[in-house]
Design a protein around this motif. Structure first.
Motif, mmCIF file in Angstrom:
data_model
loop_
_atom_site.group_PDB
_atom_site.id
_atom_site.type_symbol
_atom_site.label_atom_id
_atom_site.label_comp_id
_atom_site.label_asym_id
_atom_site.label_seq_id
_atom_site.Cartn_x
_atom_site.Cartn_y
_atom_site.Cartn_z
ATOM 1 N N LEU A 83 1.050 -1.248 0.018
ATOM 2 C CA LEU A 83 0.059 0.009 0.074
ATOM 3 C C LEU A 83 0.922 1.271 0.058
ATOM 4 C CD1 LEU A 83 -2.807 -1.069 2.494
ATOM 5 C CD2 LEU A 83 -3.047 -0.692 0.131
ATOM 6 N N TRP A 84 2.064 1.268 0.580
ATOM 7 C CA TRP A 84 2.973 2.230 0.609
ATOM 8 C C TRP A 84 3.912 2.533 -0.397
ATOM 9 C CZ3 TRP A 84 3.172 6.212 4.421
ATOM 10 C CH2 TRP A 84 2.008 6.284 5.511
ATOM 11 N N GLY A 85 3.705 1.340 -1.525
ATOM 12 C CA GLY A 85 4.377 1.293 -2.737
ATOM 13 C C GLY A 85 5.725 0.228 -2.863
ATOM 14 N N GLY A 86 5.480 -0.646 -1.986
ATOM 15 C CA GLY A 86 6.375 -1.725 -1.816
ATOM 16 C C GLY A 86 7.870 -1.381 -1.654
ATOM 17 N N ASP A 87 8.750 -2.216 -2.110
ATOM 18 C CA ASP A 87 10.218 -1.861 -2.148
ATOM 19 C C ASP A 87 10.711 -0.538 -3.043
ATOM 20 O OD1 ASP A 87 10.589 -4.206 -0.579
ATOM 21 O OD2 ASP A 87 11.389 -5.311 -2.092
ATOM 22 N N GLU A 88 10.007 -0.587 -4.165
ATOM 23 C CA GLU A 88 10.151 0.457 -5.229
ATOM 24 C C GLU A 88 9.957 1.725 -4.575
ATOM 25 O OE1 GLU A 88 9.889 -3.275 -7.583
ATOM 26 O OE2 GLU A 88 8.884 -2.322 -6.173
ATOM 27 N N GLY A 89 8.772 1.725 -3.796
ATOM 28 C CA GLY A 89 8.229 2.729 -3.309
ATOM 29 C C GLY A 89 9.189 3.295 -1.905
ATOM 30 N N ARG A 90 9.921 2.361 -1.353
ATOM 31 C CA ARG A 90 10.808 2.689 -0.289
ATOM 32 C C ARG A 90 12.008 3.348 -0.997
ATOM 33 N NH1 ARG A 90 15.344 0.460 1.510
ATOM 34 N NH2 ARG A 90 15.822 0.824 3.710
ATOM 35 N N ALA A 91 12.448 2.973 -2.085
ATOM 36 C CA ALA A 91 13.716 3.583 -2.621
ATOM 37 C C ALA A 91 13.423 4.701 -3.241
ATOM 38 C CB ALA A 91 14.074 2.502 -3.883
ATOM 39 N N TRP A 92 12.160 4.880 -3.862
ATOM 40 C CA TRP A 92 11.947 6.204 -4.319
ATOM 41 C C TRP A 92 11.439 7.208 -3.224
ATOM 42 C CZ3 TRP A 92 7.137 8.600 -3.791
ATOM 43 C CH2 TRP A 92 6.879 9.858 -4.804
ATOM 44 N N ALA A 93 11.009 6.874 -2.023
ATOM 45 C CA ALA A 93 10.995 7.721 -1.402
ATOM 46 C C ALA A 93 12.035 8.599 -0.597
ATOM 47 C CB ALA A 93 9.885 7.252 0.020
ATOM 48 N N ILE A 94 12.997 7.595 -0.576
ATOM 49 C CA ILE A 94 14.213 7.532 0.335
ATOM 50 C C ILE A 94 15.164 8.801 -0.731
ATOM 51 C CG2 ILE A 94 16.684 6.794 0.633
ATOM 52 C CD1 ILE A 94 15.050 4.338 1.797
ATOM 53 N N ALA A 95 15.102 8.443 -1.807
ATOM 54 C CA ALA A 95 15.727 9.343 -3.113
ATOM 55 C C ALA A 95 14.854 10.897 -3.098
ATOM 56 C CB ALA A 95 15.572 8.619 -4.399
ATOM 57 N N MET A 96 13.678 10.653 -3.068
ATOM 58 C CA MET A 96 13.125 11.950 -2.942
ATOM 59 C C MET A 96 13.259 12.901 -1.723
ATOM 60 S SD MET A 96 11.834 12.300 -5.895
ATOM 61 C CE MET A 96 13.208 11.592 -6.591
ATOM 62 N N LYS A 97 13.352 12.241 -0.781
ATOM 63 C CA LYS A 97 13.818 13.011 0.586
ATOM 64 C C LYS A 97 15.044 13.351 0.592
ATOM 65 C CE LYS A 97 14.185 12.441 5.622
ATOM 66 N NZ LYS A 97 14.342 11.695 6.477
ATOM 67 N N GLU A 98 15.946 12.674 -0.035
ATOM 68 C CA GLU A 98 17.280 13.304 -0.259
ATOM 69 C C GLU A 98 17.344 14.710 -1.135
ATOM 70 O OE1 GLU A 98 20.002 10.191 -1.376
ATOM 71 O OE2 GLU A 98 19.518 9.018 0.442
ATOM 72 N N LYS A 99 16.441 14.424 -2.210
ATOM 73 C CA LYS A 99 16.436 15.741 -3.108
ATOM 74 C C LYS A 99 15.510 16.832 -2.533
ATOM 75 C CE LYS A 99 16.282 13.356 -7.574
ATOM 76 N NZ LYS A 99 15.795 13.100 -8.713
ATOM 77 N N THR A 100 14.514 16.599 -1.727
ATOM 78 C CA THR A 100 13.796 17.577 -1.138
ATOM 79 C C THR A 100 14.493 18.292 0.154
ATOM 80 O OG1 THR A 100 12.320 16.251 0.156
ATOM 81 C CG2 THR A 100 11.662 17.003 -2.170
ATOM 82 N N GLY A 101 15.172 17.462 0.690
ATOM 83 C CA GLY A 101 15.916 17.752 2.133
ATOM 84 C C GLY A 101 14.880 18.527 3.059
ATOM 85 N N ASN A 102 14.946 19.713 3.318
ATOM 86 C CA ASN A 102 14.141 20.332 4.465
ATOM 87 C C ASN A 102 13.253 21.317 3.713
ATOM 88 O OD1 ASN A 102 15.044 19.032 6.746
ATOM 89 N ND2 ASN A 102 16.781 20.292 6.645
ATOM 90 N N ALA A 103 12.704 20.914 2.455
ATOM 91 C CA ALA A 103 11.744 21.705 1.771
ATOM 92 C C ALA A 103 10.424 22.044 2.627
ATOM 93 C CB ALA A 103 11.487 21.016 0.505
ATOM 94 N N PRO A 104 9.707 22.917 2.618
ATOM 95 C CA PRO A 104 8.504 23.246 3.359
ATOM 96 C C PRO A 104 7.467 22.271 2.815
ATOM 97 C CG PRO A 104 8.962 25.057 1.864
ATOM 98 C CD PRO A 104 10.259 24.146 1.862
ATOM 99 N N ASP A 105 6.401 22.026 3.479
ATOM 100 C CA ASP A 105 5.599 20.949 3.136
ATOM 101 C C ASP A 105 4.223 22.022 2.605
ATOM 102 O OD1 ASP A 105 4.448 18.683 3.132
ATOM 103 O OD2 ASP A 105 3.432 18.558 5.013
ATOM 104 N N ILE A 106 4.340 22.098 0.955
ATOM 105 C CA ILE A 106 3.282 22.899 0.636
ATOM 106 C C ILE A 106 1.952 22.223 0.301
ATOM 107 C CG2 ILE A 106 3.442 25.087 -0.840
ATOM 108 C CD1 ILE A 106 6.195 24.251 -1.898
#
Length: 111
Positions: free
Chosen positions: A88-111
């Motif tokens: 439901l949360w995206g599986g292994d690929e969702g995990r990898a993608w979320a980690i990569a996106m978190k690194e890209k967005t850093g501390n970006a504000p939640d808009i």
């Protein structure tokens, strides 16, 4: 979307995992909470997520990595609740993608 904006829509494979998780949850009546179901719907529909949602995804996967050791994790005929939730949360690929996106967005504000 300007060139400096990050596309926070999940890849198709993540959307497909979420859709599969929704189907398993419907069939077997287990796996995750309403928050997980809402996340799956957003992923399935490839909604543009906020940086805060990406951070929550990373946190979910960190907390639930242990679920992969449970009986019937990955069993399509009798899936564990943890397996359904993981999808439901995206599986292994969702995990990898979320980690990569978190690194890209850093501390970006939640808009």
């Amino acid at each position: 979307m300007s060139d400096d904006e990050i596309d926070l829509r999940c890849p198709e494979v993540v959307a497909n995992n979420a859709a599969h998780g929704l189907e398993l949850r419907r069939r077997f009546g287990r796996g995750s909470t309403e928050i997980g179901v809402a996340r799956a719907r957003d992923l399935k529909n490839r909604v543009h997520l906020s940086p805060g949602t990406i951070k929550r995804m990373v946190s979910f996967f960190a907390r639930h990595e242990v679920d992969k050791r449970a009986k019937n994790f990955g069993n399509e005929e009798n899936p564990s609740a943890g397996y359904v939730a993981w999808l439901l949360w995206g599986g292994d690929e969702g995990r990898a993608w979320a980690i990569a996106m978190k690194e890209k967005t850093g501390n970006a504000p939640d808009i």
